[in-house]
Scaffold this motif. Structure first.
Motif, PDB file in Angstrom:
ATOM      1  N   PRO A  39       4.613  10.221   2.763  1.00 25.40           N
ATOM      2  CA  PRO A  39       3.417  10.011   1.925  1.00 25.40           C
ATOM      3  C   PRO A  39       3.338  11.045   0.804  1.00 25.40           C
ATOM      4  O   PRO A  39       3.747  12.199   0.973  1.00 25.40           O
ATOM      5  CB  PRO A  39       2.258  10.165   2.916  1.00 25.40           C
ATOM      6  CG  PRO A  39       2.858   9.958   4.268  1.00 25.40           C
ATOM      7  CD  PRO A  39       4.256  10.462   4.173  1.00 25.40           C
ATOM      8  N   ALA A  40       2.818  10.628  -0.323  1.00 23.96           N
ATOM      9  CA  ALA A  40       2.655  11.535  -1.455  1.00 23.96           C
ATOM     10  C   ALA A  40       1.676  12.644  -1.081  1.00 23.96           C
ATOM     11  O   ALA A  40       0.611  12.378  -0.502  1.00 23.96           O
ATOM     12  CB  ALA A  40       2.158  10.774  -2.671  1.00 23.96           C
ATOM     13  N   VAL A  41       2.034  13.877  -1.405  1.00 23.99           N
ATOM     14  CA  VAL A  41       1.152  15.010  -1.119  1.00 23.99           C
ATOM     15  C   VAL A  41      -0.113  14.923  -1.952  1.00 23.99           C
ATOM     16  O   VAL A  41      -1.217  15.201  -1.475  1.00 23.99           O
ATOM     17  CB  VAL A  41       1.901  16.333  -1.400  1.00 23.99           C
ATOM     18  CG1 VAL A  41       0.952  17.529  -1.208  1.00 23.99           C
ATOM     19  CG2 VAL A  41       3.115  16.472  -0.491  1.00 23.99           C
ATOM     20  N   PHE A  61      -4.195 -11.681   7.092  1.00 28.88           N
ATOM     21  CA  PHE A  61      -3.376 -10.567   6.639  1.00 28.88           C
ATOM     22  C   PHE A  61      -4.234  -9.688   5.748  1.00 28.88           C
ATOM     23  O   PHE A  61      -5.279 -10.107   5.240  1.00 28.88           O
ATOM     24  CB  PHE A  61      -2.115 -11.048   5.913  1.00 28.88           C
ATOM     25  CG  PHE A  61      -2.388 -11.926   4.717  1.00 28.88           C
ATOM     26  CD1 PHE A  61      -2.613 -11.380   3.453  1.00 28.88           C
ATOM     27  CD2 PHE A  61      -2.427 -13.311   4.852  1.00 28.88           C
ATOM     28  CE1 PHE A  61      -2.875 -12.192   2.365  1.00 28.88           C
ATOM     29  CE2 PHE A  61      -2.683 -14.133   3.766  1.00 28.88           C
ATOM     30  CZ  PHE A  61      -2.913 -13.566   2.510  1.00 28.88           C
ATOM     31  N   ALA A  62      -3.796  -8.449   5.567  1.00 31.98           N
ATOM     32  CA  ALA A  62      -4.582  -7.464   4.832  1.00 31.98           C
ATOM     33  C   ALA A  62      -4.217  -7.449   3.352  1.00 31.98           C
ATOM     34  O   ALA A  62      -3.085  -7.782   2.962  1.00 31.98           O
ATOM     35  CB  ALA A  62      -4.345  -6.078   5.422  1.00 31.98           C
ATOM     36  N   VAL A  63      -5.172  -7.050   2.532  1.00 23.57           N
ATOM     37  CA  VAL A  63      -4.933  -6.746   1.130  1.00 23.57           C
ATOM     38  C   VAL A  63      -5.587  -5.399   0.830  1.00 23.57           C
ATOM     39  O   VAL A  63      -6.586  -5.022   1.460  1.00 23.57           O
ATOM     40  CB  VAL A  63      -5.479  -7.828   0.168  1.00 23.57           C
ATOM     41  CG1 VAL A  63      -4.717  -9.132   0.319  1.00 23.57           C
ATOM     42  CG2 VAL A  63      -6.970  -8.051   0.374  1.00 23.57           C
ATOM     43  N   ARG A  64      -4.999  -4.686  -0.115  1.00 25.27           N
ATOM     44  CA  ARG A  64      -5.550  -3.411  -0.577  1.00 25.27           C
ATOM     45  C   ARG A  64      -5.803  -3.535  -2.067  1.00 25.27           C
ATOM     46  O   ARG A  64      -4.891  -3.916  -2.819  1.00 25.27           O
ATOM     47  CB  ARG A  64      -4.588  -2.264  -0.266  1.00 25.27           C
ATOM     48  CG  ARG A  64      -5.114  -0.882  -0.640  1.00 25.27           C
ATOM     49  CD  ARG A  64      -4.122   0.200  -0.255  1.00 25.27           C
ATOM     50  NE  ARG A  64      -4.010   0.314   1.206  1.00 25.27           N
ATOM     51  CZ  ARG A  64      -3.051   1.008   1.821  1.00 25.27           C
ATOM     52  NH1 ARG A  64      -2.118   1.628   1.117  1.00 25.27           N
ATOM     53  NH2 ARG A  64      -3.030   1.070   3.141  1.00 25.27           N
ATOM     54  N   ILE A  65      -7.015  -3.203  -2.481  1.00 22.08           N
ATOM     55  CA  ILE A  65      -7.440  -3.456  -3.860  1.00 22.08           C
ATOM     56  C   ILE A  65      -7.607  -2.130  -4.589  1.00 22.08           C
ATOM     57  O   ILE A  65      -8.393  -1.262  -4.161  1.00 22.08           O
ATOM     58  CB  ILE A  65      -8.755  -4.257  -3.884  1.00 22.08           C
ATOM     59  CG1 ILE A  65      -8.584  -5.568  -3.112  1.00 22.08           C
ATOM     60  CG2 ILE A  65      -9.210  -4.520  -5.311  1.00 22.08           C
ATOM     61  CD1 ILE A  65      -9.605  -5.782  -2.043  1.00 22.08           C
ATOM     62  N   TYR A  66      -6.865  -1.983  -5.687  1.00 22.92           N
ATOM     63  CA  TYR A  66      -6.894  -0.771  -6.499  1.00 22.92           C
ATOM     64  C   TYR A  66      -7.602  -1.067  -7.814  1.00 22.92           C
ATOM     65  O   TYR A  66      -7.152  -1.913  -8.592  1.00 22.92           O
ATOM     66  CB  TYR A  66      -5.470  -0.309  -6.825  1.00 22.92           C
ATOM     67  CG  TYR A  66      -4.588   0.001  -5.640  1.00 22.92           C
ATOM     68  CD1 TYR A  66      -4.376   1.315  -5.242  1.00 22.92           C
ATOM     69  CD2 TYR A  66      -3.936  -1.015  -4.940  1.00 22.92           C
ATOM     70  CE1 TYR A  66      -3.555   1.613  -4.160  1.00 22.92           C
ATOM     71  CE2 TYR A  66      -3.117  -0.731  -3.864  1.00 22.92           C
ATOM     72  CZ  TYR A  66      -2.930   0.589  -3.476  1.00 22.92           C
ATOM     73  OH  TYR A  66      -2.104   0.879  -2.418  1.00 22.92           O
ATOM     74  N   HIS A  67      -8.693  -0.366  -8.079  1.00 23.64           N
ATOM     75  CA  HIS A  67      -9.338  -0.421  -9.378  1.00 23.64           C
ATOM     76  C   HIS A  67      -8.864   0.782 -10.194  1.00 23.64           C
ATOM     77  O   HIS A  67      -8.846   1.910  -9.676  1.00 23.64           O
ATOM     78  CB  HIS A  67     -10.863  -0.389  -9.255  1.00 23.64           C
ATOM     79  CG  HIS A  67     -11.450  -1.702  -8.853  1.00 23.64           C
ATOM     80  ND1 HIS A  67     -11.438  -2.162  -7.558  1.00 23.64           N
ATOM     81  CD2 HIS A  67     -12.070  -2.665  -9.588  1.00 23.64           C
ATOM     82  CE1 HIS A  67     -12.034  -3.350  -7.495  1.00 23.64           C
ATOM     83  NE2 HIS A  67     -12.417  -3.682  -8.720  1.00 23.64           N
ATOM     84  N   PRO A  68      -8.496   0.570 -11.446  1.00 21.23           N
ATOM     85  CA  PRO A  68      -8.025   1.694 -12.257  1.00 21.23           C
ATOM     86  C   PRO A  68      -9.137   2.696 -12.531  1.00 21.23           C
ATOM     87  O   PRO A  68     -10.326   2.413 -12.330  1.00 21.23           O
ATOM     88  CB  PRO A  68      -7.538   1.021 -13.542  1.00 21.23           C
ATOM     89  CG  PRO A  68      -8.286  -0.265 -13.611  1.00 21.23           C
ATOM     90  CD  PRO A  68      -8.492  -0.699 -12.189  1.00 21.23           C
ATOM     91  N   LEU A  69      -8.741   3.859 -13.011  1.00 25.27           N
ATOM     92  CA  LEU A  69      -9.718   4.913 -13.296  1.00 25.27           C
ATOM     93  C   LEU A  69     -10.771   4.450 -14.294  1.00 25.27           C
ATOM     94  O   LEU A  69     -11.950   4.771 -14.157  1.00 25.27           O
ATOM     95  CB  LEU A  69      -8.996   6.157 -13.828  1.00 25.27           C
ATOM     96  CG  LEU A  69      -8.377   7.067 -12.771  1.00 25.27           C
ATOM     97  CD1 LEU A  69      -7.503   8.124 -13.434  1.00 25.27           C
ATOM     98  CD2 LEU A  69      -9.445   7.724 -11.913  1.00 25.27           C
ATOM     99  N   ASP A  92       1.575   0.696   2.405  1.00 24.81           N
ATOM    100  CA  ASP A  92       1.775   2.128   2.202  1.00 24.81           C
ATOM    101  C   ASP A  92       3.058   2.421   1.424  1.00 24.81           C
ATOM    102  O   ASP A  92       3.094   3.341   0.605  1.00 24.81           O
ATOM    103  CB  ASP A  92       1.809   2.853   3.546  1.00 24.81           C
ATOM    104  CG  ASP A  92       0.469   2.837   4.251  1.00 24.81           C
ATOM    105  OD1 ASP A  92      -0.568   2.689   3.559  1.00 24.81           O
ATOM    106  OD2 ASP A  92       0.448   2.952   5.487  1.00 24.81           O
ATOM    107  N   SER A  93       4.106   1.664   1.663  1.00 22.53           N
ATOM    108  CA  SER A  93       5.373   1.930   0.972  1.00 22.53           C
ATOM    109  C   SER A  93       5.249   1.750  -0.532  1.00 22.53           C
ATOM    110  O   SER A  93       5.945   2.405  -1.308  1.00 22.53           O
ATOM    111  CB  SER A  93       6.479   1.018   1.518  1.00 22.53           C
ATOM    112  OG  SER A  93       6.224  -0.347   1.205  1.00 22.53           O
ATOM    113  N   HIS A  94       4.344   0.877  -0.957  1.00 19.70           N
ATOM    114  CA  HIS A  94       4.177   0.580  -2.381  1.00 19.70           C
ATOM    115  C   HIS A  94       2.845   1.093  -2.929  1.00 19.70           C
ATOM    116  O   HIS A  94       2.422   0.685  -4.007  1.00 19.70           O
ATOM    117  CB  HIS A  94       4.321  -0.929  -2.609  1.00 19.70           C
ATOM    118  CG  HIS A  94       5.747  -1.384  -2.579  1.00 19.70           C
ATOM    119  ND1 HIS A  94       6.563  -1.216  -1.494  1.00 19.70           N
ATOM    120  CD2 HIS A  94       6.523  -1.975  -3.531  1.00 19.70           C
ATOM    121  CE1 HIS A  94       7.764  -1.695  -1.758  1.00 19.70           C
ATOM    122  NE2 HIS A  94       7.764  -2.140  -2.985  1.00 19.70           N
TER     123      HIS A  94
END
Length: 312
Positions: A39-41, A61-69, A92-94
């Motif tokens: 994992p990234a520090v 199945f799961a989804v992970r949602i990223y909102h930009p800054l 996690d890998s991506h």
């Protein structure tokens, strides 16, 4: 055509360290790859990260949602399928790539934990990605997404799933997609192309592994001629504009190039980004300058397509 200098310094170790997945079960390969994840520090900051699940007839199945800054009120979205030969890798890998893509493209990224082979054979993963695209469109308002500016994307095996989800969306009456992002995609089960012969051994992701991926996901050879397995044989008219990333020292280079050409032949707008010094998987190696350049290029082109008049 030479390897990128940074990759050239690493290629012997990368190639020697690639696990012999073709001797493993899917579960063994998955555990081996997972055990190597560091994992990234200090992971890249994004606006918000939330998790949800998508229900399908056989489960969820799961989804992970990223909102930009800095996200717009109704932002574009990229529904993203990770690589991993249809067998391994996960949210996690991506994670790092999805954070980066969200911020650089100013899009909400919906990363999809589609169900994996061999426990879930073809076409389960493709159907899951299409279900995730449909879910994103249905929940656009609550996600802060503009339903008219949704793209589908993926790397390697995820690129295959993205192409197929685009076909499904066209043929099943939606959702309408504004773009597709295909990063060195798996397109056809042809292991005798010039690029397979030139780069199928000694360049990290070998032909033996790529053959094994197909055996896990689409074990019946006759099924591999179906457009939802090998989209190169599909009718490609009416698909959304595509950004296609090619790595020069990649066994999959020729099938990715053939797909880009086939899309153009069908009247689809194609932006081809070629990195002659790259190997398969290089975009997920953030220590490489070439990966950072490719991420910037990809994000710029995706943002352009998602803000073009056709997408508004």
């Amino acid at each position: 055509m030479n390897l990128d200098p940074q990759i050239a310094e690493l290629i012997t170790a990368l190639d020697a360290g690639f696990p012999p997945v073709h001797t493993m079960t899917g579960a063994q390969a998955r555990a081996t790859i997972r055990s190597r994840l560091v994992p990234a520090v200090d992971p890249e900051s994004v606006g918000t990260i939330t998790e949800a699940s998508v229900s399908v007839p056989e489960g969820r199945f799961a989804v992970r949602i990223y909102h930009p800054l800095t996200a717009a009120t109704a932002a574009p979205a990229v529904v993203y399928a990770h690589g991993g030969g249809f067998v391994f890798c996960d949210l996690d890998s991506h994670d790092g790539l999805c954070r980066d893509l969200a911020n650089r493209s100013q899009a909400v990224v919906v990363s999809v934990a589609y169900r994996l082979a061999p426990e879930h054979r073809w076409p389960t993963a493709a159907e899951d990605l299409y279900a995730a695209v449909s879910w994103t469109a249905r929940h656009a308002e609550s996600l802060g997404v503009d339903p008219g500016r949704i793209a589908v994307g993926g790397d390697s095996a995820g690129g295959n799933l993205a192409t197929v989800a685009a076909l499904m969306a066209r043929d099943r009456g939606g959702p309408s997609l504004a773009a597709q992002l295909l990063i060195y995609p798996v397109i056809a089960a042809d292991f005798d192309t010039p690029s397979h012969r030139a780069f199928g051994q000694g360049y990290y992701n070998p032909t033996t592994a790529l053959q094994w991926y197909w055996d896990q996901y689409v074990p019946r050879v006759a099924d591999r001629r179906h457009p939802h397995a090998s989209p190169l044989v599909a009718d490609l008219e009416g698909l959304p504009p595509a950004v296609v990333v090619l790595a020069g020292h990649d066994p999959l280079h020729d099938e990715g190039l053939a797909y880009a050409d086939a899309l153009r032949g069908a009247g689809v707008d194609v932006t081809q980004l070629s990195y002659p010094g790259g190997v398969h998987g290089f975009v997920t190696m953030p220590m490489l300058d070439l990966a950072q350049r490719a991420r910037a290029d990809v994000s710029r082109e995706v943002a352009r397509l998602l803000t073009s008049p056709a997408a508004l």
